[in-house]
Design a protein around this motif. Sequence first.
Motif, PDB file in Angstrom:
ATOM      1  N   THR A   1       0.056  25.101 -59.238  1.00 28.42           N
ATOM      2  CA  THR A   1       0.362  26.228 -60.120  1.00 28.42           C
ATOM      3  C   THR A   1      -0.083  27.527 -59.462  1.00 28.42           C
ATOM      4  O   THR A   1       0.671  28.509 -59.414  1.00 28.42           O
ATOM      5  CB  THR A   1      -0.306  26.038 -61.491  1.00 28.42           C
ATOM      6  N   LYS A   2      -1.284  27.510 -58.917  1.00 30.67           N
ATOM      7  CA  LYS A   2      -1.819  28.693 -58.231  1.00 30.67           C
ATOM      8  C   LYS A   2      -0.998  29.010 -56.981  1.00 30.67           C
ATOM      9  O   LYS A   2      -0.619  30.168 -56.750  1.00 30.67           O
ATOM     10  CB  LYS A   2      -3.278  28.447 -57.849  1.00 30.67           C
ATOM     11  N   LYS A   3      -0.702  28.007 -56.184  1.00 29.57           N
ATOM     12  CA  LYS A   3       0.028  28.231 -54.939  1.00 29.57           C
ATOM     13  C   LYS A   3       1.472  28.687 -55.188  1.00 29.57           C
ATOM     14  O   LYS A   3       2.000  29.499 -54.435  1.00 29.57           O
ATOM     15  CB  LYS A   3       0.026  26.966 -54.070  1.00 29.57           C
ATOM     16  N   LEU A   4       2.091  28.176 -56.239  1.00 26.40           N
ATOM     17  CA  LEU A   4       3.453  28.607 -56.568  1.00 26.40           C
ATOM     18  C   LEU A   4       3.475  30.058 -57.038  1.00 26.40           C
ATOM     19  O   LEU A   4       4.428  30.794 -56.764  1.00 26.40           O
ATOM     20  CB  LEU A   4       4.079  27.676 -57.602  1.00 26.40           C
ATOM     21  N   GLU A   5       2.434  30.472 -57.722  1.00 22.76           N
ATOM     22  CA  GLU A   5       2.336  31.877 -58.125  1.00 22.76           C
ATOM     23  C   GLU A   5       2.170  32.757 -56.885  1.00 22.76           C
ATOM     24  O   GLU A   5       2.790  33.816 -56.777  1.00 22.76           O
ATOM     25  CB  GLU A   5       1.181  32.085 -59.101  1.00 22.76           C
ATOM     26  N   GLU A   6       1.342  32.318 -55.939  1.00 27.64           N
ATOM     27  CA  GLU A   6       1.181  33.063 -54.690  1.00 27.64           C
ATOM     28  C   GLU A   6       2.506  33.135 -53.932  1.00 27.64           C
ATOM     29  O   GLU A   6       2.847  34.180 -53.377  1.00 27.64           O
ATOM     30  CB  GLU A   6       0.121  32.401 -53.809  1.00 27.64           C
ATOM     31  N   LYS A   7       3.238  32.047 -53.906  1.00 28.37           N
ATOM     32  CA  LYS A   7       4.550  31.992 -53.249  1.00 28.37           C
ATOM     33  C   LYS A   7       5.484  33.032 -53.859  1.00 28.37           C
ATOM     34  O   LYS A   7       6.150  33.781 -53.152  1.00 28.37           O
ATOM     35  CB  LYS A   7       5.150  30.588 -53.403  1.00 28.37           C
ATOM     36  N   ARG A   8       5.515  33.063 -55.174  1.00 27.70           N
ATOM     37  CA  ARG A   8       6.376  34.018 -55.870  1.00 27.70           C
ATOM     38  C   ARG A   8       5.968  35.450 -55.537  1.00 27.70           C
ATOM     39  O   ARG A   8       6.796  36.294 -55.205  1.00 27.70           O
ATOM     40  CB  ARG A   8       6.312  33.785 -57.381  1.00 27.70           C
TER      41      ARG A   8
ATOM     42  N   ASN B   1       7.847  34.256 -50.493  1.00 26.72           N
ATOM     43  CA  ASN B   1       8.151  33.208 -49.518  1.00 26.72           C
ATOM     44  C   ASN B   1       9.210  32.257 -50.058  1.00 26.72           C
ATOM     45  O   ASN B   1       9.272  31.999 -51.250  1.00 26.72           O
ATOM     46  CB  ASN B   1       6.888  32.413 -49.173  1.00 26.72           C
ATOM     47  N   ASP B   2      10.007  31.728 -49.160  1.00 28.10           N
ATOM     48  CA  ASP B   2      11.043  30.785 -49.573  1.00 28.10           C
ATOM     49  C   ASP B   2      10.469  29.364 -49.671  1.00 28.10           C
ATOM     50  O   ASP B   2       9.314  29.112 -49.306  1.00 28.10           O
ATOM     51  CB  ASP B   2      12.260  30.851 -48.663  1.00 28.10           C
ATOM     52  N   ASN B   3      11.280  28.449 -50.156  1.00 29.16           N
ATOM     53  CA  ASN B   3      10.822  27.084 -50.382  1.00 29.16           C
ATOM     54  C   ASN B   3      10.467  26.357 -49.087  1.00 29.16           C
ATOM     55  O   ASN B   3       9.490  25.608 -49.045  1.00 29.16           O
ATOM     56  CB  ASN B   3      11.869  26.286 -51.168  1.00 29.16           C
ATOM     57  N   LEU B   4      11.229  26.569 -48.036  1.00 31.21           N
ATOM     58  CA  LEU B   4      10.939  25.904 -46.771  1.00 31.21           C
ATOM     59  C   LEU B   4       9.598  26.365 -46.208  1.00 31.21           C
ATOM     60  O   LEU B   4       8.808  25.555 -45.719  1.00 31.21           O
ATOM     61  CB  LEU B   4      12.065  26.133 -45.762  1.00 31.21           C
ATOM     62  N   TYR B   5       9.321  27.623 -46.306  1.00 33.36           N
ATOM     63  CA  TYR B   5       8.031  28.145 -45.857  1.00 33.36           C
ATOM     64  C   TYR B   5       6.903  27.507 -46.674  1.00 33.36           C
ATOM     65  O   TYR B   5       5.888  27.085 -46.121  1.00 33.36           O
ATOM     66  CB  TYR B   5       7.998  29.672 -45.994  1.00 33.36           C
ATOM     67  N   PHE B   6       7.090  27.437 -47.981  1.00 32.24           N
ATOM     68  CA  PHE B   6       6.078  26.839 -48.845  1.00 32.24           C
ATOM     69  C   PHE B   6       5.826  25.384 -48.464  1.00 32.24           C
ATOM     70  O   PHE B   6       4.677  24.965 -48.327  1.00 32.24           O
ATOM     71  CB  PHE B   6       6.513  26.934 -50.318  1.00 32.24           C
ATOM     72  N   VAL B   7       6.881  24.616 -48.297  1.00 39.23           N
ATOM     73  CA  VAL B   7       6.730  23.201 -47.944  1.00 39.23           C
ATOM     74  C   VAL B   7       5.975  23.069 -46.620  1.00 39.23           C
ATOM     75  O   VAL B   7       5.029  22.281 -46.515  1.00 39.23           O
ATOM     76  CB  VAL B   7       8.097  22.492 -47.878  1.00 39.23           C
TER      77      VAL B   7
END
Length: 92
Positions: free
Chosen positions: A44-51, A55-61
């Motif tokens: 939850t925390k990391k997805l908020e940081e991503k948003r 950053n795009d999904n590939l970068y996140f993965v």
Amino acid sequence: MNDESPDRYVSFVGINCDEKADRLMAMLKARMEETDSRWVGYFTKKLEEKRRMGNDNLYFVGSQVNSLSAFFEEIEDEAAEALLWDLEQNCC
């Protein structure tokens, strides 16, 4: 970064990395809703940081391979583990 910088995804042409990353992210979000794992708070925390960072999904993965692997292993999601392995081997 200047306008002449190479596209970081050019080597991924033809292997659908973005589509696979999008599919894994959908799996992640669905599994987060189904479990009370300690990983839910983390993601939850990391997805908020991503948003926030844009950053795009590939970068996140690529940035979260170990954490994603631990989460999917913990909840015994073999399909997500296989997709993550494919992404790691071919796209990250």
